[in-house]
Design an enzyme around this catalytic site. Structure first.
Site, PDB file in Angstrom:
ATOM      1  N   ASP A 131      32.828 -21.888 -46.228  1.00  0.00           N
ATOM      2  CA  ASP A 131      31.749 -21.612 -47.166  1.00  0.00           C
ATOM      3  C   ASP A 131      30.624 -20.951 -46.366  1.00  0.00           C
ATOM      4  O   ASP A 131      30.461 -21.202 -45.181  1.00  0.00           O
ATOM      5  CB  ASP A 131      31.278 -22.906 -47.836  1.00  0.00           C
ATOM      6  CG  ASP A 131      30.260 -22.614 -48.928  1.00  0.00           C
ATOM      7  OD1 ASP A 131      30.288 -21.487 -49.457  1.00  0.00           O
ATOM      8  OD2 ASP A 131      29.441 -23.491 -49.247  1.00  0.00           O
ATOM      9  N   GLY A 186      27.373 -21.173 -46.350  1.00  0.00           N
ATOM     10  CA  GLY A 186      26.173 -21.896 -45.944  1.00  0.00           C
ATOM     11  C   GLY A 186      25.034 -21.756 -46.935  1.00  0.00           C
ATOM     12  O   GLY A 186      24.016 -22.437 -46.816  1.00  0.00           O
ATOM     13  N   GLY A 187      25.212 -20.892 -47.921  1.00  0.00           N
ATOM     14  CA  GLY A 187      24.154 -20.678 -48.910  1.00  0.00           C
ATOM     15  C   GLY A 187      23.781 -21.951 -49.655  1.00  0.00           C
ATOM     16  O   GLY A 187      22.614 -22.301 -49.762  1.00  0.00           O
ATOM     17  N   PHE A 188      24.790 -22.644 -50.108  1.00  0.00           N
ATOM     18  CA  PHE A 188      24.563 -23.871 -50.884  1.00  0.00           C
ATOM     19  C   PHE A 188      23.733 -24.892 -50.094  1.00  0.00           C
ATOM     20  O   PHE A 188      22.839 -25.527 -50.622  1.00  0.00           O
ATOM     21  CB  PHE A 188      25.919 -24.480 -51.257  1.00  0.00           C
ATOM     22  CG  PHE A 188      25.839 -25.621 -52.224  1.00  0.00           C
ATOM     23  CD1 PHE A 188      25.754 -25.391 -53.584  1.00  0.00           C
ATOM     24  CD2 PHE A 188      25.863 -26.937 -51.778  1.00  0.00           C
ATOM     25  CE1 PHE A 188      25.691 -26.445 -54.484  1.00  0.00           C
ATOM     26  CE2 PHE A 188      25.802 -27.997 -52.672  1.00  0.00           C
ATOM     27  CZ  PHE A 188      25.715 -27.743 -54.022  1.00  0.00           C
ATOM     28  N   ASP A 205      25.419 -15.982 -50.675  1.00  0.00           N
ATOM     29  CA  ASP A 205      24.813 -15.817 -52.000  1.00  0.00           C
ATOM     30  C   ASP A 205      23.640 -16.756 -52.187  1.00  0.00           C
ATOM     31  O   ASP A 205      23.433 -17.665 -51.400  1.00  0.00           O
ATOM     32  CB  ASP A 205      25.858 -16.119 -53.092  1.00  0.00           C
ATOM     33  CG  ASP A 205      26.255 -17.595 -53.116  1.00  0.00           C
ATOM     34  OD1 ASP A 205      26.251 -18.236 -52.030  1.00  0.00           O
ATOM     35  OD2 ASP A 205      26.584 -18.120 -54.193  1.00  0.00           O
ATOM     36  N   GLN A 265      27.483 -14.877 -59.751  1.00  0.00           N
ATOM     37  CA  GLN A 265      26.400 -15.778 -60.161  1.00  0.00           C
ATOM     38  C   GLN A 265      25.938 -15.397 -61.566  1.00  0.00           C
ATOM     39  O   GLN A 265      26.647 -14.685 -62.265  1.00  0.00           O
ATOM     40  CB  GLN A 265      25.254 -15.689 -59.141  1.00  0.00           C
ATOM     41  CG  GLN A 265      25.560 -16.362 -57.796  1.00  0.00           C
ATOM     42  CD  GLN A 265      25.584 -17.887 -57.898  1.00  0.00           C
ATOM     43  OE1 GLN A 265      25.185 -18.481 -58.908  1.00  0.00           O
ATOM     44  NE2 GLN A 265      26.065 -18.530 -56.840  1.00  0.00           N
ATOM     45  N   GLY A 307      27.419 -21.223 -58.575  1.00  0.00           N
ATOM     46  CA  GLY A 307      26.301 -21.614 -59.420  1.00  0.00           C
ATOM     47  C   GLY A 307      26.639 -22.579 -60.531  1.00  0.00           C
ATOM     48  O   GLY A 307      25.865 -22.750 -61.468  1.00  0.00           O
ATOM     49  N   ASP A 311      37.513 -26.522 -54.991  1.00  0.00           N
ATOM     50  CA  ASP A 311      37.222 -27.416 -53.880  1.00  0.00           C
ATOM     51  C   ASP A 311      36.203 -28.407 -54.384  1.00  0.00           C
ATOM     52  O   ASP A 311      35.477 -28.124 -55.333  1.00  0.00           O
ATOM     53  CB  ASP A 311      36.626 -26.664 -52.683  1.00  0.00           C
ATOM     54  CG  ASP A 311      35.148 -26.403 -52.876  1.00  0.00           C
ATOM     55  OD1 ASP A 311      34.810 -25.438 -53.585  1.00  0.00           O
ATOM     56  OD2 ASP A 311      34.327 -27.175 -52.361  1.00  0.00           O
ATOM     57  N   CYS A 351      51.871 -44.154 -57.910  1.00  0.00           N
ATOM     58  CA  CYS A 351      51.366 -43.110 -57.007  1.00  0.00           C
ATOM     59  C   CYS A 351      52.220 -43.092 -55.739  1.00  0.00           C
ATOM     60  O   CYS A 351      52.627 -44.134 -55.238  1.00  0.00           O
ATOM     61  CB  CYS A 351      49.907 -43.368 -56.661  1.00  0.00           C
ATOM     62  SG  CYS A 351      49.254 -42.208 -55.435  1.00  0.00           S
ATOM     63  N   CYS A 382      51.268 -41.886 -52.753  1.00  0.00           N
ATOM     64  CA  CYS A 382      50.488 -41.697 -51.529  1.00  0.00           C
ATOM     65  C   CYS A 382      50.705 -42.848 -50.537  1.00  0.00           C
ATOM     66  O   CYS A 382      51.184 -43.923 -50.907  1.00  0.00           O
ATOM     67  CB  CYS A 382      48.999 -41.543 -51.834  1.00  0.00           C
ATOM     68  SG  CYS A 382      48.097 -43.088 -52.032  1.00  0.00           S
ATOM     69  N   CYS A 415      49.004 -46.191 -51.551  1.00  0.00           N
ATOM     70  CA  CYS A 415      49.654 -46.935 -52.626  1.00  0.00           C
ATOM     71  C   CYS A 415      51.022 -47.475 -52.215  1.00  0.00           C
ATOM     72  O   CYS A 415      51.468 -48.486 -52.747  1.00  0.00           O
ATOM     73  CB  CYS A 415      49.770 -46.059 -53.868  1.00  0.00           C
ATOM     74  SG  CYS A 415      48.152 -45.733 -54.615  1.00  0.00           S
ATOM     75  N   HIS A 418      44.248 -41.563 -50.997  1.00  0.00           N
ATOM     76  CA  HIS A 418      44.690 -41.662 -52.394  1.00  0.00           C
ATOM     77  C   HIS A 418      44.051 -40.589 -53.265  1.00  0.00           C
ATOM     78  O   HIS A 418      44.732 -39.932 -54.052  1.00  0.00           O
ATOM     79  CB  HIS A 418      44.382 -43.049 -52.975  1.00  0.00           C
ATOM     80  CG  HIS A 418      44.640 -43.106 -54.452  1.00  0.00           C
ATOM     81  ND1 HIS A 418      45.902 -43.254 -54.982  1.00  0.00           N
ATOM     82  CD2 HIS A 418      43.800 -42.939 -55.516  1.00  0.00           C
ATOM     83  CE1 HIS A 418      45.825 -43.202 -56.309  1.00  0.00           C
ATOM     84  NE2 HIS A 418      44.569 -43.009 -56.658  1.00  0.00           N
TER      85      HIS A 418
END
Length: 372
Positions: free
Chosen positions: A91, A93-95, A147, A189, A216, A266, A304, A306, A309, A335
């Site tokens: 990512d 880094g804007g966020f 962004d 955006q 956004g 994500d 499940c 995993c 579980c 999980h």
RNA sequence: GCGCCAUUGGUGAAGUGGUUAACACGCUAGUUUGUGGCACUAGUAUGCGUGAGUUCGAUUCUCACAUGACGCC
């Protein structure tokens, strides 16, 4: 290589396809776990592989501050550094940066963004060029354009000039992008404004990125607004490029996104709620802080597959969570990630079989059955 | 036996002659969406050792008793 998306089948707007990367070809829709600081919190790469994870995320801002992109480059790039031989998306880094600014009028300039480091309070300045250069050095497989991610709500006028600035930033980042093995994605955006989403989308596509994302969203708006934002954003994206919805989501949002044509997602949710003692299940989220699990001998979720579980009881997981033992957050992270990965596996099957609508409806019905 | 101090929720405790007994932990729920920080929000003692008294009013003042700590014989 640049990532290559292949659309194999669609059920209305829902898409089943593949994304070819430097580290193999993966099916979409796909869920990407978040590994901000070059680690999916508490989990090893082997465990992620066991859960059938494809791409994972890392974060430019965090790795820029610590250990620094030069150290990562010195260690042979992100993959070698963290011993992950699957694809990595960074990512921009804007966020993060936008959560650290004090005054959006003063700190966001045409040139870049001024903010203070969360570690030592030092004045920092991040520009579109610098973000891309850092990502080049980190050597992720997919870099994101830098962004502006405005909060919700902002005025139409603010959003309009923000969208235009983000477009200029995207062009500047693209101009300095020089890593031949790394793809570069553009970000759409425009908030909840249909015409701004359309404008942002069309102008971003004109720049011809290797993939596109919807940014956004999930910044404080209600769900119907978020779903509209996705619709507006996706509408003018080309069919032959992958579509990434940033920062989303919970199980229902993933279904809503897929329905509107999203390929990859994500979200920090599976790992964050795990560390706070909560687990996704088919019948809704459950909280292991709740006393009802004290003597429960069953697995976190019946059926499940995993690691958690297959090996541990709810009573044990609850004990680990209430005593704040590290293993508790780890077991629930395993999980929860597996839950979302399994969800997209099932979604892919449903699309292939042209019964996505039905799958979505029955999943949501069951998921909401216990919560009111 | 005498003297002295103490006794407040599940726990550690603050506090006052007068509306809803502070705070913390615990407990009980809820929240979390491109992880700055990993935490945040709400609820949780109709009662202040027991009994009597003073007072318009006592958890707060007085007396007795109980229990505990310390000191002395």
């Amino acid at each position: 290589m640049k990532v290559k998306y292949t659309l194999l089948h669609n059920d209305k707007k829902a898409r089943y396809g593949t994304i070819a990367t430097n580290y193999g070809t993966y099916e979409t829709p796909m869920f990407m776990p978040v590994g901000t600081r070059a680690t999916v919190k508490s989990l090893s790469p082997e465990e992620l592989k066991d859960m059938n994870c494809g791409i994972i995320l890392a974060n430019t801002y965090h790795l820029w501050l610590r250990p620094g992109e030069d150290i990562v480059a010195h260690c042979g790039g992100l993959h070698k550094f963290m011993n992950w031989d699957g694809p990595i998306l960074t990512d921009c880094g804007g966020f993060q940066v936008f959560s650290l600014i004090k005054n959006k009028e003063k700190d966001i300039t045409e040139e870049g963004v001024h903010f203070k480091s969360h570690i030592d309070g030092k004045d920092m300045f991040l520009t579109p060029e610098l973000s891309i250069q850092i990502q080049n050095k980190l050597d992720s497989d997919i870099a994101m354009s830098f962004d502006e991610c405005p909060p919700y709500p902002v005025t139409y006028d603010y959003m309009k000039q923000s969208v235009e600035r983000t477009l200029r930033w995207a062009a500047r980042g693209k101009a300095v992008h020089s890593n031949e093995n790394q793809s570069l994605f553009g970000i759409v955006q425009g908030g909840e404004f249909e015409d701004l989403r359309e404008y942002s989308c069309k102008e971003t596509v004109k720049m011809d990125f290797d993939g596109y994302s919807i940014g956004g969203t999930s910044v404080g708006e209600d769900k119907p607004t978020m779903y509209k934002m996705i619709e507006y954003g996706v509408k003018y994206l080309p069919e032959d490029k992958v579509r990434y919805l940033m920062g989303v989501g919970d199980p229902i949002d993933i279904l809503e996104g897929v329905e509107r044509g999203i390929d990859i997602f994500d979200c920090v949710l599976p790992t964050r709620i795990a560390r706070h003692g909560q687990a996704f299940t088919r019948t809704g989220k459950i909280n292991f802080n709740n006393a009802q699990y004290k003597e429960d001998l069953g697995p976190v979720e019946e059926g499940c597959d995993c690691y958690t579980c297959r090996n541990y009881s709810r009573a044990y997981v609850r004990h680990l969570i209430t005593t704040d033992e590290m293993l508790g957050g780890r077991l629930l992270s395993i999980h929860n990630i597996r839950f979302l990965v399994k969800l997209v596996e099932e979604i892919r099957e449903a699309i292939k079989n042209d019964n996505f609508d039905e799958y979505k409806k029955s999943f949501i019905e069951k998921y909401n059955s216990k919560n009111k």
